[in-house]
Motif scaffolding. Structure first.
Motif, short mmCIF file in Angstrom:
data_model
loop_
_atom_site.label_atom_id
_atom_site.label_comp_id
_atom_site.label_asym_id
_atom_site.label_seq_id
_atom_site.Cartn_x
_atom_site.Cartn_y
_atom_site.Cartn_z
N HIS A 202 -40.58 -57.86 25.23
CA HIS A 202 -40.32 -56.92 24.49
C HIS A 202 -39.24 -56.16 24.96
CE1 HIS A 202 -40.61 -53.19 22.20
NE2 HIS A 202 -40.80 -53.86 21.19
N THR B 232 -35.32 -55.60 23.39
CA THR B 232 -34.83 -54.55 23.01
C THR B 232 -33.54 -54.03 23.62
OG1 THR B 232 -37.17 -53.54 22.61
CG2 THR B 232 -35.32 -52.03 23.05
N SER C 246 -34.40 -60.92 18.89
CA SER C 246 -35.49 -60.86 18.84
C SER C 246 -36.56 -61.28 19.98
CB SER C 246 -36.06 -62.06 17.60
OG SER C 246 -35.90 -63.24 18.02
N ILE C 247 -37.90 -61.10 20.04
CA ILE C 247 -38.71 -61.63 21.08
C ILE C 247 -38.60 -63.15 21.17
CG2 ILE C 247 -41.03 -61.78 22.17
CD1 ILE C 247 -41.72 -59.17 21.07
#
Length: 338
Positions: A6, A10, A15-16
């Motif tokens: 995560h 970020t 996206s993860i």
């Protein structure tokens, strides 16, 4: 707190799932996106959870490499080449030594619990022989190296021993040498490096019309410098005449060259010396040692590539293949023609 997927997502603005795909080397990722994710990983010092990844994929990302002994420079340099080839494919190498020709340890290695830490095995036996071929029928991907077993149930990557030794002898003959002492003979050996290299040597003599002389054969148990030195002393003490030495590996040749020089013989003026293996140290002996590079880097790269393919397609039927690498005769000072 440990950095997470995560956190990386970020910072990279993705996206993860995208981060996961990059970490797992998913190929359908845009270069710009991959670069952003890798930059974020480096900045945050993110370390993937390899245990969790192996549980999901059923793979460890580790391959085994079983070699006779790393004290022999050839196997040490082969291990280095395998590690470099594995790194190019994002694989880690777990190295095992099997005791320099200890057949029992080699057989034990094939069922070692440590193999559970790996996805497959590169196996170079020295004590096992052709009669042990059936033991290579193992429940995991394996690629065989070396010259002890042919036509077995697994892929096999090896060098052109007989042809390379023939070329080495032809090199000495072209330099005007006719009485060539050979170091590294294994008496009674039918299959193996020594038998194949002796075969190539004899073929070169026969084609040149040079009579084979058993007195010029130097039998050894192992292929270390000490063996080359002791066998060279024995040949000198016998009084047999020779004008060249062909060591079946560079290590034997280097040991022999030291003894020749101690005896007051000049290399190459009195005795030319030829090795086999293309070791790095052969570039720095005095004089520099002529040798045969049997394609060690090619052996490593081919073996890792074949094993990686078998791991990727594990469970699918296949026909075992034999892969023969190319060789190069490297002429240096020890066989130079004045």
């Amino acid at each position: 707190m440990a950095t997470t997927l995560h956190d990386v997502a970020t910072l990279a603005g993705v996206s993860i799932k995208t981060v996961s795909n990059v970490v797992n080397d998913y190929e359908h990722i845009r270069p710009a996106t991959r670069e952003k994710v890798l930059k974020a990983i480096a900045e945050l010092g993110y370390q993937p959870n390899l245990s969790a990844r192996s549980l999901r994929s059923g793979r460890t990302g580790v391959i085994g490499l079983a070699l006779p002994e790393l004290s022999l420079s050839y196997f040490a340099e082969l291990a280095d080449a395998v590690i470099r080839a594995a790194e190019r494919r994002h694989l880690v190498v777990l190295i095992e030594q099997t005791g320099g020709g200890d057949r029992a340890r080699e057989i034990e290695m094939l069922s070692s619990p440590r193999l559970q830490l790996t996805d497959g095995l590169l196996f170079s036996p020295l004590g096992m022989d052709q009669d042990d071929a059936a033991l290579l029928e193992v429940p995991y991907p394996m690629v065989l190296l070396g010259e002890r077993i042919f036509g077995g149930p697994t892929d096999h990557v090896t060098m052109r021993n007989a042809e390379a030794a023939k070329a080495a002898t032809q090199h000495l003959i072209a330099a005007g040498r006719r009485r060539i002492a050979v170091l590294g003979v294994h008496e009674g050996e039918r299959v193996g490096s020594a038998a194949l290299r002796l075969q190539g040597h004899r073929e070169a003599l026969e084609e040149a019309g040079i009579e084979f002389d058993e007195r010029l054969m130097g039998p050894v148990d192992r292929w270390h410098r000490l063996d080359g030195a002791e066998t060279m002393r024995a040949i000198l003490a016998s009084g047999v005449q020779f004008d060249a030495v062909f060591g079946f590996n560079d290590t034997l040749a280097l040991g022999a060259m030291r003894v020749l020089q101690e005896a007051g013989l000049r290399v190459p003026q009195d005795v030319a010396v030829m090795g086999f293996d293309g070791l790095d140290e052969a570039k720095y002996s005095l004089p520099t040692l002529s040798t045969v590079d049997p394609g060690r880097d090619e052996i490593a790269d081919t073996a890792v590539a074949v094993l990686a393919d078998r791991i990727e397609n594990r469970g699918k039927p296949y026909v075992p293949q034999q892969h023969l690498t190319t060789f190069t005769v490297i002429a240096r000072e020890s066989t130079a023609v004045s």
